[in-house]
Structures are given as C-alpha cells and as structure tokens.
Enzyme design. Structure first.
Site, PDB file in Angstrom:
ATOM      1  N   ARG A   1     -38.640 -20.088   6.714  1.00  0.00           N
ATOM      2  CA  ARG A   1     -37.426 -20.527   7.391  1.00  0.00           C
ATOM      3  C   ARG A   1     -37.796 -21.934   8.401  1.00  0.00           C
ATOM      4  O   ARG A   1     -36.763 -22.919   8.082  1.00  0.00           O
ATOM      5  CB  ARG A   1     -36.062 -20.141   7.966  1.00  0.00           C
ATOM      6  CG  ARG A   1     -35.756 -18.964   7.291  1.00  0.00           C
ATOM      7  CD  ARG A   1     -34.610 -18.138   7.688  1.00  0.00           C
ATOM      8  NE  ARG A   1     -33.976 -17.030   7.152  1.00  0.00           N
ATOM      9  CZ  ARG A   1     -33.429 -15.770   7.178  1.00  0.00           C
ATOM     10  NH1 ARG A   1     -32.553 -15.694   8.478  1.00  0.00           N
ATOM     11  NH2 ARG A   1     -32.229 -15.137   6.131  1.00  0.00           N
TER      12      ARG A   1
ATOM     13  N   GLN B   1     -27.972 -17.973   9.149  1.00  0.00           N
ATOM     14  CA  GLN B   1     -28.740 -18.183  10.024  1.00  0.00           C
ATOM     15  C   GLN B   1     -27.570 -18.121  11.199  1.00  0.00           C
ATOM     16  O   GLN B   1     -28.281 -17.579  12.296  1.00  0.00           O
ATOM     17  CB  GLN B   1     -28.723 -19.164  10.160  1.00  0.00           C
ATOM     18  CG  GLN B   1     -29.271 -20.120   8.549  1.00  0.00           C
ATOM     19  CD  GLN B   1     -31.281 -19.597   8.172  1.00  0.00           C
ATOM     20  OE1 GLN B   1     -31.511 -18.833   9.276  1.00  0.00           O
ATOM     21  NE2 GLN B   1     -31.034 -18.694   7.263  1.00  0.00           N
TER      22      GLN B   1
ATOM     23  N   TYR C   1     -29.990 -21.636   0.045  1.00  0.00           N
ATOM     24  CA  TYR C   1     -30.926 -20.955  -0.283  1.00  0.00           C
ATOM     25  C   TYR C   1     -31.862 -20.020   1.176  1.00  0.00           C
ATOM     26  O   TYR C   1     -31.439 -20.420   2.208  1.00  0.00           O
ATOM     27  CB  TYR C   1     -31.589 -20.731  -1.436  1.00  0.00           C
ATOM     28  CG  TYR C   1     -32.640 -21.610  -1.089  1.00  0.00           C
ATOM     29  CD1 TYR C   1     -33.062 -22.343  -0.034  1.00  0.00           C
ATOM     30  CD2 TYR C   1     -33.576 -22.821  -2.231  1.00  0.00           C
ATOM     31  CE1 TYR C   1     -33.542 -23.998   0.383  1.00  0.00           C
ATOM     32  CE2 TYR C   1     -34.193 -23.557  -2.021  1.00  0.00           C
ATOM     33  CZ  TYR C   1     -34.123 -24.550  -1.223  1.00  0.00           C
ATOM     34  OH  TYR C   1     -34.960 -25.544  -0.899  1.00  0.00           O
ATOM     35  N   GLU C   2     -32.564 -19.042   1.169  1.00  0.00           N
ATOM     36  CA  GLU C   2     -33.594 -18.724   2.833  1.00  0.00           C
ATOM     37  C   GLU C   2     -32.283 -18.450   3.679  1.00  0.00           C
ATOM     38  O   GLU C   2     -33.151 -18.135   4.812  1.00  0.00           O
ATOM     39  CB  GLU C   2     -34.298 -19.814   3.132  1.00  0.00           C
ATOM     40  CG  GLU C   2     -35.976 -18.997   3.917  1.00  0.00           C
ATOM     41  CD  GLU C   2     -36.496 -18.330   3.393  1.00  0.00           C
ATOM     42  OE1 GLU C   2     -37.122 -17.514   3.391  1.00  0.00           O
ATOM     43  OE2 GLU C   2     -37.096 -18.231   1.636  1.00  0.00           O
ATOM     44  N   GLY C   3     -31.786 -18.193   3.077  1.00  0.00           N
ATOM     45  CA  GLY C   3     -30.094 -17.352   4.030  1.00  0.00           C
ATOM     46  C   GLY C   3     -29.313 -18.955   4.323  1.00  0.00           C
ATOM     47  O   GLY C   3     -29.625 -19.625   4.712  1.00  0.00           O
TER      48      GLY C   3
END
Lengths: 606, 606
Positions: A296, A450, A443-445
C-alpha cells in the site's frame, strides 16, 4: 511533451537532512552496503534511467496500449527493451536478499527507486511492482525449494509475477472467492476459475510469469477462512532454472481502461492449471496480506508521482505561456502579456501541486524507515520486531494510500487546469496523468476501504485510540521543541492544537460508535482525510525546521532551496490545512443524514 | 451500460412548486404559449427523445469519435439520424423568435431542454449548443438581411453554427487575436488566420455551417479594442435560402482529446474566406459577449448533468452489487453479502452526487428566470431592462459556471469510486463521464477566470460589494421567514450566519485589495467556491421549505419524495456546507504565501 526530471535535490534533502537516513542505515543489517556514496550513486543512476529510458515511453505507451495477439499480450513499442535494461541493471533485486541473487539493500531503497520509476512511467513500473508482490509473498511463506525455483529468477527479473485476487463477483470482499484448487496425488493442485483485473497477468517482458493465486480447497470453510494461496507459473519450471511446458493459465482478454493503458490488465482463466500450495492451508488471506502495508505504500507513491510529474510540466508551461496582466501591474512590460506564473490563482494551483508532491514524498520517506525495520524483523525471523513495526506502519499506510492518492488526483487535475483548454488535449500529456492516476484511489483497497481500515480497525478496534495517541505524542513532542524557532513557531502552535483535536475527535467517535456502529463508516472518510492533512502538516513542519536551521546557521549552499521550503510550508498551513476543519465538522455529523433514506427513496426517476 | 432517465419529477418540482414558473410565464410575453400543459408535454417529449435517441449513442460516440475524411468531419454512427430527428422536431427553434421560424417559447424552456440533452449525451448537445451561440449573436447584432439569410436556417436546424475565438497563442486573452479581415470593394471581407479548439467547426449534421469569427481590420487598435466580429459561412448562401459555392474555410485537423470525443473540436483555417461584418467595427468582443451569461449558464449545465447521470448509474450499481456486511449488522442475511447501498461511506458518495445534481439544478432554474427577463428586454428593445437582468444574472453566472462544474467533476469521480475498480473500465461508462466532464472547468472561461470575473469584476469593481449585499438580502429575507418552520429552521439559522459572513468577507477583501491588488486573484477561487456553497445552501433551504410545507399540509401524493428532499438538505448542510469555512479561511490568507517565491525558485530539479 516534456520529460520527467528526477527530483534528486528534494529526495536527498529528505534522506540526508530531514530523516537522517545515513544514521538509520548504520543501524540496519541491510544498511551495511548503503553508505552515503553508494546511495547517492544508486539514486543518480536510477534517476538517469527513469529520465532517459522510461519517461520517453510514457505517452507512446498510452497511445499504443497493450494488445492481445493469439493469446499472448504484446506490450507497447520500446517496453521490452526498457525492461531488458532494467533487469540487466539488477534493479529488480535492489532490496532483495543476496542469497537469492539480490543486492541486499534496505527496503527503503526499493521505494525510492519505485517512486522515480512510477513518476516517470507508472504503467511500466507496474510490471516490476507486481513481481515484487510475488517475491515478497514467496520470500515470507515459500518453502526453500519454492524460493530457489521462483524467487531467484524473479529477483533477477528474468521472470515476472502477479497477484491474482479479484474475481468477477468480488474484489474487496475476498470471502466470496470461488476459484477451486483440487489436490493431486503428487502434492500439487489443479486450479480452475476466473480472475479479473490481473495487472501484468500476461506480457512479453519476461520468459515466465509466476502467478500468486487465491483459491479454495475442497471442503474449505466458507468465507475468508477457507482461502488458500497457490503459486501457478505460466510455464512450468524445468527444474534447472529454466522453463518447460505451458500450464493451464491463459489471458482471456484485456480490459479497456480509462488509463494506465501500457499496463496489461488481464482476465485470467485458470483451466486445471497446476499450482503449488504456499503457506498453510486456508490461511491464504493472511499470507497474502503480510506485506500489504508495504504494497500500500507502493500504491501511495501514485499520489506523489502524479503530483510531481504534473507539477513539473505545469510549472514549465506557466513560465512560458503568456496571458493577461498580473493584477498588481505588468510584470513583463516588453511582452505581449505576463506569463501565467505571475497570476496568484495560477500560483495557488502550482503550489498545491508542489505542497502535495513534496509533503507526500516526506510522508513516504518517513514511513519507509519503519518499513526497513519491519522487513529486517522478518528477515531475521524476529517476529516480535516485525509485528511491532508492522503495527506502526499499519497506522500510517491507510493514511498514506488513502489520503495521498486522493490528493494526487487533485494535483493531476490542477495540472490540467493550469494548461487551460490545452490541458484537455492529449499531446500535452496532462490529461494522461489524470487518467493514469484515477486508478490509484480504486485498487489495492479503495479510499473507502482505507478509511475503514484506519478508523475501524487500526484506531478503534485494535488500539482503542492508542494509535492516534502514540503518533500525536511524537508530533507534539516535535512541535514543543520547535516553538522557540520563530520561523517554525506558527506551524508548531498549529500542530499542538491539531494533535489535541485529533485525540478529542478520536475519543468522541469511539464513544459515538459504541451506541451506533454506523458511526465508523459514516465518519471514516472524513477521519482519513483529517488524519492525512495533519500528518502532512507534521511533515511540512519537520521540513521547515530543517530549512530554518540551515538558514539560521548560514553558509548553506542553496539558501533559495530552504527559503522555498519555508514558503511552501507557509502555503500549506494557510491554504490547504484549513480543509482539515471541514473534515472535523463532517466526521462528527450524526449518521442520520446518511442513513435515513431508504434505498428505494434515493431517486424518483421512474 | 444503463441508460439516462429524465428526472422529470425533480424538474417539475422545481418548476411548479419551488420557483412558480407557471406564474412567472404569465408575466412574460413569450410565456403566452407556455401554459402548464404545454410545458409538461414538451418536457415529457424532450425527455423521451433524450432517453430513447441520445442516451444510446453516448458510449458508442465516445468509442468511435469523429473522423476527418478528405477535409470533411464525419460524426459517429447514428449522430446524423439523431440530429435529423432533433431538427425535424423543431427543437432547435424552441426558444427562438417566431418571426425567424422559432416556436417563441421562453429562453428557460431552451435551458430545460439543454439540461436533458446534455445529461443524456453531452457531445451531441454541443452541436446545437454552438448553433445557439451563433443564433444569439446574429439575433442581437445582425442586420435584417443577415437575420433572414442566416438566422432562419439556423433556427430550423438546417444549418449549424460555431463561435471562432481561440487562436494558438491565446484563449482567455483575446486581445492577442491575430486573424485578419481585409475589406473588399463589395463591402465584404477576406479573412485569413487560424482558429483552434473550434467545437462543431466542421461536421456532417447540417447542410451548412455559420462561423462567427473574431478578427482584426487593417489598422485596428491593438488589444481588445481592435477586434471585430464576422459571419463566415462554410458554403456561401445562394440568396434563395439554399447554399452555393464553398468558402475558404476548412478544418485542418481534429484535436485528440481526453473526452467529448463525439464532439468535433477543429483547427479551422481561414484562407481569404469571405466574411461579413456583424455589429460595429472594433466592437467585436462586446458583441460576442452579449450573451455570455446565457452561454455560461449553458456550460454550468455540465456541472449538473454529469452529477445526475453518474448518480443514476452509481445508484443502480450500489443497489445491485454486494460486498461485505453493513457495520450495524447484516441487512440482507439471505444474500452472500449486503449491497453497497447499506454502507454509510457509499451513501456519503451517492448523497454528494444527489445533493450536487438537485442543488445545482435548482441553481440553474433559479437563474433561468432571470435569463427570461433579460432576453425579453433584448427582444422588446428595452435595453434598460435587459441590462438590469443581465447584471443580476452576471453575479450568478460565474458562481454557476465555476462552482457547479467543479462539483460536477467531483460528483462524476465519486460515481467511478462507487463502482470501485469496475469504474475504471470503459464498458460501464462511469469513467467516460469523468473524461467528458473534465472539459467543463476549462472552456467558456476556466474556473480561475470565473473566479476573477466574480470577485474582481462583478463584486468589487462594478458594485463595490453591492452584488453580494443585494443577493444576501434576498437570502436573509427568505431565511427569516422560514425560521418558524421547525424542519427548516436549522437551515435558516445557518443561512443567516452565512449571509452575514459573506458580506463581512467581501468587505474585508475589498479593504485588503486596496492595499494589495494581488488579493483579488489570490482570494478569487476561495471566494467563488464559498459563494457557490452558500448559494447552493439557499437552494436546498428553499426546496426544504416547500417539502416541509407539503408534508405539513398532508395529503401529498408523494410524501416520500418530499421526505427525501428534506433528508438531502440535511445531508448538504451537515456534510458539504462545512467546506465553505475552509474557503473562508483560505480567502483571508495573506497573499504572501502565494507570491513570495520567485518563478525560478519554484523547483530545483536542475
């Protein structure tokens, strides 16, 4: 279109003057080789590669995109050659352990590299970035044999890697994963299912691709506790470090996307593909998420990168393009008009970009020190140390990823705005930065995820506000120490107010959430953004304190640089930080205004 | 991809319940034919056309784009047929005078039409939109002969029109225009030069295109006072309402843009093209800008449209897509997960879109009443009335154009965000809305220009704060009247505070600007956004007051609709309006933090 220039002066300011990386590296085992001259040489060399090789491919890669030809993905012209240079330069193994062919430098060095590569050409940087994800997973959870077979060629950059999580029915909610893994007599598995949004799922840059895949064993428990992790190579290893026969994993199609078009986003079909279990059965999600915080931070770079790149190009344009006269009188009387940079409102936009790029970079480099310790804990098998630093990092990563990518989007859009109508035209590259950056909050949460991770998990559930207390204590200590510096004092005073407010807000949300669980989701986004603005304020105060000190002592070789730091800090505190108060108000608002409307009453178009 | 649904319920709420358009129309000459049943029929018919004809071409037009073939622009498949239907339906002349073939309805009706068309398919709507600009200019400044020759076929939609202002070296700063007009013996002119960013510059929708062109006469004074306005038809009129030989104006190339790809953005070459002076010599800019306020309201629609469209599609998705469980407990226990709409943070995004779409629509319809009066003044030759209403409108238009297009961008981006990673994929259409909308803050005057126009010209220079006093008086009077309504009272109290604050801020800026002219440009953006949030707050209070009244009286046929209005107003006041305070802080910040850095010290990358 202009090219990217590596902001080495600013990077070295952070490394050497603000965060004392030379001292930090002497305390790391991997820091042995990271002496100041080596670090300097590596950063310079990496900067040159990014400027000369990656940046010129930025726009052509977008125009051309990736193509699916007979089941194989073809990357844009020049990408293969650039990747060859990258791999041959040993860049993929920069921070990888020497025993698997890496250079054994600290993890943070990899991050500095990633920042430059990602700013020069985000799409390109995703190929090695995804490989890094696979490498980390295999390093931590793979058997010795798996490490020899997969980690070595990955580290050399001969093979690429992917992370295969998302399926059509689920992205965030991985408990819904359906891909199946059937055990075979030889201890391997046959994987069947469809994965979507697989970055670097197929490409022509490496001789093989190592997929790390989430799938379910037969009779695995439902939901997140029944998911295991597998290595599924595109071509099966031949046992001698080379590749053998093709496996049952193919790219079904390429997604047509808003941006990052030179990065192949694949639908991957697993058709009885041979896979190898990595890590314990049914603990795939935990294994997958071990390095989540570092991944992240990697994505948080996509907040800083676009701000930097868009700022560089917008600044050039604002210096050259002439329009109207400055309100305070002609600045360039011999010219037909003043350049854009003399207009205060244009400066507001440029300084916002600058404040985000430099403030964001500071946040990254601050966190990278923690990442170094965490990785060192893992490498040494010191789980306690690894966990302790993972926790510290765990508080910061959703802030970095969530907040910085939101501001990166804003900064990229401001770059278009400085160009006026020309910003909308493809040839200038400004709109491409906006399109490429738009993925970063998804993306990636997503930002929403978050925000929930920060407020719901890290702050309330796991530490009952302790994470905020711990971090703000550090900030307040710094602020108190700098109260005597008259250039920094206004920032320190503000920081002291904010650290107190941050704790008060946290406690109020904690109490409110006990009565009404929706408070967490309702306040999360405002809490995230508030936390981001305050964290960035801390960074600007730290940079200002160093700059003030250098100016105070006199004789600095670049007084203008330090004065610019102080001026940008002032801009940040006056013009951007006030937004934190709107978020403070927002987060305390009752959940009612969000929750009272029934879904069927949200619109009356029928 | 879903289709657009005309939000007729909301439109009629504003027209009939909030702004009393039926009463307003009885006081207009052009309102004679705009009886409630006619208005209703027209809106329904227009809605159907937009839903059934324009909306299905939205995505295909983006994929296909415009092509330049042998010097002629080809619009995407289906656009010609759709335009035929549009022209044959008499839609282009809806608000045009009957004597030139129009239907003679009020200008506001044209705006309601434009909103639906622009929301369903912004690119398509630009072709008739630009024609409208040409029509307005010829109507006000053309000779009788010019009106007969050009206005009639434009009104019928047989011919199209453009506005040719921008040149490579200048957009905002039109004083730099270089295109030359050489007088000929027959009273016509030969125009030579290059114009860029010409929307609808060429296309295959109409049999002719009428360019309205800014150019310089020989020996014209330098700068803005030496620019004249010309009519330059693509094909010269044959004198019988038809077209004759080709003129020396051609499309040199099409711009490659971020979005609005179905709208042809042309580089236009004028090569001794025959042109006809329109309006007085050297007063071209004034003539061009006569209808600027209406044109800018037209662009403000591009704030509301994307918010509405993106909201409709995001809402559908949030009702269908399932991910995770709501924090307050399972909402759909029999399903694998709860739908997105049960998550508070998703609701925050959806409600922001809703608040912007409906609040922005109210701002448009509020301003449209003023536009009706202004147009009526022009039509009746009552310059005093026209000017009076143009002034009232002149205060609101930069707020509408500047603020609404900024929020439209935010809303469109939130729509992508609700879709998560899927929002980034082209097939869902969400990212197209973002790309199409991005132009809105750039053309027809950037946000920066709107902000300067508002604070610098309309508020400080022209009225010494009087424009704010006049408008806030109206708002405060409304707020005082609604203090007794317990549902509306919290909004009224807030409005009273804000109107006072708005005046205080204005006076403080006025005083500060006397000492430091940079204050205007430095504060302009924050002032614009602040003004926008307060104006939208006024609209939400007005809608809430009507809704409360209907609920109070009981027996309303759609109580849910009114309750939704009150809930959305509450959301707006609690979650969006607090941003105004960050702008209040920002605008009072010293100019120093913007102006102190020398241009050469803005970056140290070399």
């Amino acid at each position: 279109m202009p090219l990217y220039k590596a902001p080495l002066r600013d990077m070295k300011f952070l490394l050497n003057e603000v965060f004392d990386y030379p001292g930090h590296y002497t305390r790391l085992k991997t820091g042995e080789n990271a002496t100041p001259d080596i670090v300097d040489a590596i950063l310079n060399e990496c900067g040159k590669f990014c400027e000369a090789v990656l940046s010129p491919l930025y726009q052509s890669g977008d125009e051309e995109g990736c193509k699916l030809d007979n089941g194989e993905v073809i990357t844009p012209k020049g990408y293969r050659e650039a990747y060859q240079q990258y791999a041959q330069g040993g860049w993929q193994g920069l921070s990888a352990p020497e025993e698997y062919g890496g250079q054994g430098l600290p993890a943070s060095m990899g991050l500095f590299k990633q920042e430059m590569m990602g700013t020069a050409n985000w799409s390109f940087s995703m190929y090695p970035g995804l490989s890094m994800g696979a490498m980390n997973t295999i390093f931590l959870h793979g058997s010795d044999d798996q490490k020899q077979t997969y980690l070595v060629p990955l580290t050399e950059g001969r093979w690429g890697g992917t992370m295969c999580l998302t399926e059509p029915q689920c992205g965030t909610d991985l408990g819904q994963v359906k891909t199946k893994a059937a055990p075979q007599e030889d201890g391997s598995f046959k994987l069947s299912g469809t994965k979507i949004f697989i970055s670097s799922g197929d490409h022509d840059l490496t001789e093989n691709i190592v997929h790390i895949v989430l799938a379910r064993l037969p009779d695995a428990p439902k939901g997140t506790r029944g998911i295991s992790l597998f290595i599924v190579p595109k071509l099966l290893p031949d046992g001698n470090g080379g590749v053998g026969e093709a496996n049952g994993v193919t790219c079904g199609s390429l997604e047509k996307k808003m941006g990052i078009k030179a990065s192949a986003t694949c639908v991957m079909n697993f058709d009885e593909a041979t896979g190898f279990l990595i890590g314990p059965e049914n603990e795939g999600l935990n294994c997958m998420f071990t390095f989540m915080n570092t991944a992240r931070i990697g994505t948080a770079i996509q907040g800083v990168g676009p701000a930097e790149l868009s700022y560089q190009w917008a600044l050039d344009y604002a210096r050259e393009r002439r329009s109207m006269r400055a309100l305070s009188g002609k600045k360039e009387p011999d010219e037909v008009a003043d350049s854009l940079i003399h207009h205060a409102d244009v400066r507001r936009m440029l300084l916002t970009q600058k404040a985000v790029a430099e403030g964001g970079r500071a946040m990254l480099y601050y966190a990278a020190r923690l990442a170094d310790h965490m990785v060192e804990g893992h490498t040494a098998g010191d789980q306690k140390k690894a966990d302790a630093y993972d926790d510290k990092l765990g508080f910061l990563t959703p802030i970095l990823k969530g907040f910085l990518t939101e501001l990166g989007n804003e900064a990229a859009n401001l770059g278009v705005q400085v160009f006026g109508g020309h910003g909308y035209i493809r040839e200038h590259g400004m709109e491409q930065i906006v399109r490429d950056t738009r993925i970063a909050t998804l993306y990636e949460g997503t930002t929403g995820i978050q925000a929930l991770d920060l407020l719901g998990r890290k702050v309330l559930l796991m530490t009952q506000g302790g994470a905020v207390r711990e971090f703000t204590l550090k900030v307040a200590n710094f602020a108190r120490k700098t109260l005597t510096d008259k250039r920094v004092r206004p920032f320190s005073v503000e920081l002291l107010k904010l650290t107190a407010q941050w704790n008060v807000l946290t406690v109020r949300l904690m109490l409110a959430a006990r009565k009404d669980r929706d408070v967490v989701s309702s306040a999360a986004n405002d809490f995230l953004m508030y936390s981001g603005y305050v964290t960035m304020a801390y960074m600007w105060a730290r940079m200002a304190a160093v700059a003030s000190d250098k100016l105070e002592k006199g004789g600095a070789d670049s007084e203008d640089f330090y004065r610019a730091k102080l001026a940008t800090a002032e801009f940040y505190y006056e013009r951007l930080l006030p937004r934190a108060q709107a978020h403070a108000t927002g987060m305390l608002s009752p959940t009612r205004s969000l929750m009272q409307l029934a879904p069927e009453h949200m619109a009356f178009t029928d």
